[in-house]
Design a protein around this motif. Structure first.
Motif, PDB file in Angstrom:
ATOM      1  N   GLN A 129       0.790  -1.224   0.029  1.00 35.13           N
ATOM      2  CA  GLN A 129       0.127  -0.001   0.017  1.00 35.13           C
ATOM      3  C   GLN A 129       0.925   1.369   0.238  1.00 35.13           C
ATOM      4  OE1 GLN A 129      -2.674   0.215   3.426  1.00 35.13           O
ATOM      5  NE2 GLN A 129      -2.848   2.337   3.227  1.00 35.13           N
ATOM      6  N   GLU A 130       1.880   1.337   0.748  1.00 33.82           N
ATOM      7  CA  GLU A 130       2.830   2.399   0.961  1.00 33.82           C
ATOM      8  C   GLU A 130       3.423   2.627  -0.354  1.00 33.82           C
ATOM      9  OE1 GLU A 130       4.018   5.728   2.919  1.00 33.82           O
ATOM     10  OE2 GLU A 130       2.812   4.119   3.599  1.00 33.82           O
ATOM     11  N   LEU A 131       3.969   1.491  -1.024  1.00 31.54           N
ATOM     12  CA  LEU A 131       4.760   1.714  -2.333  1.00 31.54           C
ATOM     13  C   LEU A 131       3.741   2.164  -3.554  1.00 31.54           C
ATOM     14  CD1 LEU A 131       6.933  -1.457  -2.175  1.00 31.54           C
ATOM     15  CD2 LEU A 131       7.571   1.013  -1.456  1.00 31.54           C
ATOM     16  N   ASP A 132       2.433   1.561  -3.469  1.00 33.15           N
ATOM     17  CA  ASP A 132       1.690   1.814  -4.295  1.00 33.15           C
ATOM     18  C   ASP A 132       1.316   3.338  -4.447  1.00 33.15           C
ATOM     19  OD1 ASP A 132       1.694  -0.589  -5.378  1.00 33.15           O
ATOM     20  OD2 ASP A 132      -0.385  -1.225  -4.589  1.00 33.15           O
ATOM     21  N   ALA A 133       1.077   3.971  -3.309  1.00 31.42           N
ATOM     22  CA  ALA A 133       0.515   5.174  -3.115  1.00 31.42           C
ATOM     23  C   ALA A 133       1.736   6.236  -3.690  1.00 31.42           C
ATOM     24  CB  ALA A 133       0.405   5.485  -1.674  1.00 31.42           C
ATOM     25  N   ARG A 134       2.813   5.906  -3.464  1.00 37.48           N
ATOM     26  CA  ARG A 134       4.023   6.854  -3.716  1.00 37.48           C
ATOM     27  C   ARG A 134       4.386   6.635  -5.406  1.00 37.48           C
ATOM     28  NH1 ARG A 134       8.002   7.559   0.630  1.00 37.48           N
ATOM     29  NH2 ARG A 134       6.687   7.314   2.744  1.00 37.48           N
ATOM     30  N   LEU A 135       4.184   5.381  -5.814  1.00 42.50           N
ATOM     31  CA  LEU A 135       4.303   5.178  -7.257  1.00 42.50           C
ATOM     32  C   LEU A 135       3.077   5.850  -8.104  1.00 42.50           C
ATOM     33  CD1 LEU A 135       5.586   1.660  -7.074  1.00 42.50           C
ATOM     34  CD2 LEU A 135       6.934   3.487  -7.684  1.00 42.50           C
ATOM     35  N   ALA A 136       2.026   5.723  -7.463  1.00 47.06           N
ATOM     36  CA  ALA A 136       1.224   6.599  -8.334  1.00 47.06           C
ATOM     37  C   ALA A 136       1.141   8.086  -8.356  1.00 47.06           C
ATOM     38  CB  ALA A 136      -0.572   6.358  -7.396  1.00 47.06           C
ATOM     39  N   GLN A 137       1.898   8.621  -7.337  1.00 44.61           N
ATOM     40  CA  GLN A 137       2.159  10.041  -7.389  1.00 44.61           C
ATOM     41  C   GLN A 137       3.533  10.355  -8.346  1.00 44.61           C
ATOM     42  OE1 GLN A 137       2.613  11.241  -3.480  1.00 44.61           O
ATOM     43  NE2 GLN A 137       0.700  10.451  -2.701  1.00 44.61           N
ATOM     44  N   LYS A 138       4.166   9.099  -9.070  1.00 45.90           N
ATOM     45  CA  LYS A 138       5.028   9.317  -9.725  1.00 45.90           C
ATOM     46  C   LYS A 138       6.323   9.794  -9.116  1.00 45.90           C
ATOM     47  CE  LYS A 138       2.589   9.866 -13.854  1.00 45.90           C
ATOM     48  NZ  LYS A 138       2.451   8.383 -14.313  1.00 45.90           N
ATOM     49  N   ARG A 139       6.385   9.166  -7.927  1.00 47.76           N
ATOM     50  CA  ARG A 139       7.615   9.631  -6.898  1.00 47.76           C
ATOM     51  C   ARG A 139       8.656   8.406  -7.143  1.00 47.76           C
ATOM     52  NH1 ARG A 139       5.311  10.829  -1.077  1.00 47.76           N
ATOM     53  NH2 ARG A 139       7.445  10.550  -0.754  1.00 47.76           N
ATOM     54  N   ALA A 140       9.999   9.065  -6.958  1.00 45.04           N
ATOM     55  CA  ALA A 140      11.149   8.122  -6.593  1.00 45.04           C
ATOM     56  C   ALA A 140      10.703   7.245  -5.378  1.00 45.04           C
ATOM     57  CB  ALA A 140      12.334   8.884  -6.665  1.00 45.04           C
ATOM     58  N   VAL A 141      11.159   6.053  -5.111  1.00 41.40           N
ATOM     59  CA  VAL A 141      11.019   5.278  -4.130  1.00 41.40           C
ATOM     60  C   VAL A 141      12.262   4.317  -3.952  1.00 41.40           C
ATOM     61  CG1 VAL A 141       9.565   3.312  -3.013  1.00 41.40           C
ATOM     62  CG2 VAL A 141       8.372   5.123  -4.459  1.00 41.40           C
ATOM     63  N   VAL A 142      12.763   4.297  -2.765  1.00 38.88           N
ATOM     64  CA  VAL A 142      13.925   3.425  -2.216  1.00 38.88           C
ATOM     65  C   VAL A 142      13.470   2.544  -1.429  1.00 38.88           C
ATOM     66  CG1 VAL A 142      16.282   3.219  -1.559  1.00 38.88           C
ATOM     67  CG2 VAL A 142      15.300   5.092  -2.928  1.00 38.88           C
ATOM     68  N   VAL A 143      13.412   1.339  -1.303  1.00 42.78           N
ATOM     69  CA  VAL A 143      13.095   0.366  -0.398  1.00 42.78           C
ATOM     70  C   VAL A 143      14.399  -0.050   0.419  1.00 42.78           C
ATOM     71  CG1 VAL A 143      12.045  -1.729   0.300  1.00 42.78           C
ATOM     72  CG2 VAL A 143      11.365  -0.594  -1.782  1.00 42.78           C
ATOM     73  N   VAL A 144      14.242   0.106   1.977  1.00 43.37           N
ATOM     74  CA  VAL A 144      15.325   0.047   2.589  1.00 43.37           C
ATOM     75  C   VAL A 144      15.057  -1.057   3.582  1.00 43.37           C
ATOM     76  CG1 VAL A 144      17.145   0.879   4.431  1.00 43.37           C
ATOM     77  CG2 VAL A 144      16.267   2.363   2.412  1.00 43.37           C
ATOM     78  N   ALA A 145      15.445  -2.086   3.756  1.00 40.46           N
ATOM     79  CA  ALA A 145      15.090  -3.233   4.596  1.00 40.46           C
ATOM     80  C   ALA A 145      16.202  -3.301   5.747  1.00 40.46           C
ATOM     81  CB  ALA A 145      15.110  -4.710   4.125  1.00 40.46           C
ATOM     82  N   LEU A 146      15.624  -3.466   7.101  1.00 38.22           N
ATOM     83  CA  LEU A 146      16.693  -3.098   8.299  1.00 38.22           C
ATOM     84  C   LEU A 146      16.857  -4.492   9.056  1.00 38.22           C
ATOM     85  CD1 LEU A 146      15.516   0.524   9.359  1.00 38.22           C
ATOM     86  CD2 LEU A 146      17.586  -0.192   8.037  1.00 38.22           C
ATOM     87  N   HIS A 147      17.835  -4.856   9.305  1.00 35.07           N
ATOM     88  CA  HIS A 147      17.990  -6.255  10.074  1.00 35.07           C
ATOM     89  C   HIS A 147      19.262  -6.111  11.012  1.00 35.07           C
ATOM     90  CE1 HIS A 147      15.213  -8.763   7.560  1.00 35.07           C
ATOM     91  NE2 HIS A 147      15.418  -7.850   6.780  1.00 35.07           N
TER      92      HIS A 147
END
Length: 256
Positions: A129-147
């Motif tokens: 949901q978070e990624l879809d909303a940003r991509l719908a706005q044509k924004r740059a998105v970087v996924v950062v997984a923290l472990h």
């Protein structure tokens, strides 16, 4: 299994227009009450087998500092590992680092499906949901997984302060490796774990399948077990992640 659970995730931080979406698959320690602590003592559940020690404090501080949105899993990885695909052999472990998990023995398909539906899928749906909303706005998105990772595994010490994991797209990881090594840190390149098509779920699903820039960060747990270390690493990542993204955009002609 009919128990109704609260949401399997928490959302911290705020969207201030930046590209980063932080996710933390193993930040929680909760166990559904009907599972009776999985038959383990509190000390066993608090070990690294139950969660990524210290990453909750790092993630929340990093979300505030960037600022960025953090989506954090709240249930113990011993209930179900949210960085494993449904049905993966290590999705619900029967033992971990020498510890047998009594309530995970001989699970029925119904019990497995309940854990997936109650915990695994809602967490990943919230990330989607978070990624879809940003991509719908044509924004740059970087996924950062923290472990985070245990400093000693099977009596073998792990020398890395931090590891960067990558698979099909190594570009951002390699940039971040260089920046961290420039700070004098011992940095693992696909160490102490390697990211593969089957070993992980979050980055393959949300980063690789969407062709989004992504990075998976593993910090050694003794460095972030206490608030001081968590604050230090959050500040470090809050400084270096934007630097890495700027280098990435310039090098690969990506819109920032």
């Amino acid at each position: 299994m009919t128990e109704i659970l609260a949401e399997s995730f928490k959302v911290y931080g705020r969207d201030d227009g930046g590209p980063f979406v932080l996710v933390s698959d193993h930040a929680g320690q909760a166990i559904p009450p009907t599972l009776d602590g999985l038959g383990l003592s509190a000390d066993e559940r608090a070990r690294h087998i139950g969660w990524d020690i210290g990453i909750d404090g790092v993630g929340r501080r990093l979300a505030d500092a960037l600022p960025a949105v953090l989506i954090e899993q709240v249930y113990s990885r011993l209930v179900i590992d949210c960085n494993r695909a449904p049905g993966h052999p290590t999705s619900i472990v029967t033992q971990s680092d020498g510890t047998v998990v009594p309530r995970n023995q001989s699970l029925s398909m119904q019990d497995r499906a309940w854990r997936e539906q109650a915990i695994l899928h809602p967490y990943h749906q919230r990330i989607t949901q978070e990624l879809d909303a940003r991509l719908a706005q044509k924004r740059a998105v970087v996924v950062v997984a923290l472990h985070s990772f245990t400093p000693v595994m099977r009596e073998v010490a792990r020398p890395w302060h931090v590891g960067l994991l990558h698979n099909h797209d190594s570009r951002l990881a390699h940039i971040m490796i260089d920046l961290l090594r420039a700070e004098g840190l011992v940095v693992g390149d696909n160490e102490p774990y390697a990211l593969t098509d089957t070993s992980d779920y979050t980055i393959p699903l949300h980063g690789e399948q969407r062709a989004l820039p992504h990075i998976e960060i593993e910090i050694r747990q003794d460095l972030i077990a206490h608030p001081e270390g968590q604050a230090e690493w959050a500040a470090r990542l809050a400084s270096l992640l934007p630097q890495a993204w700027r280098i990435f955009c310039t090098r690969y002609e990506q819109r920032p």
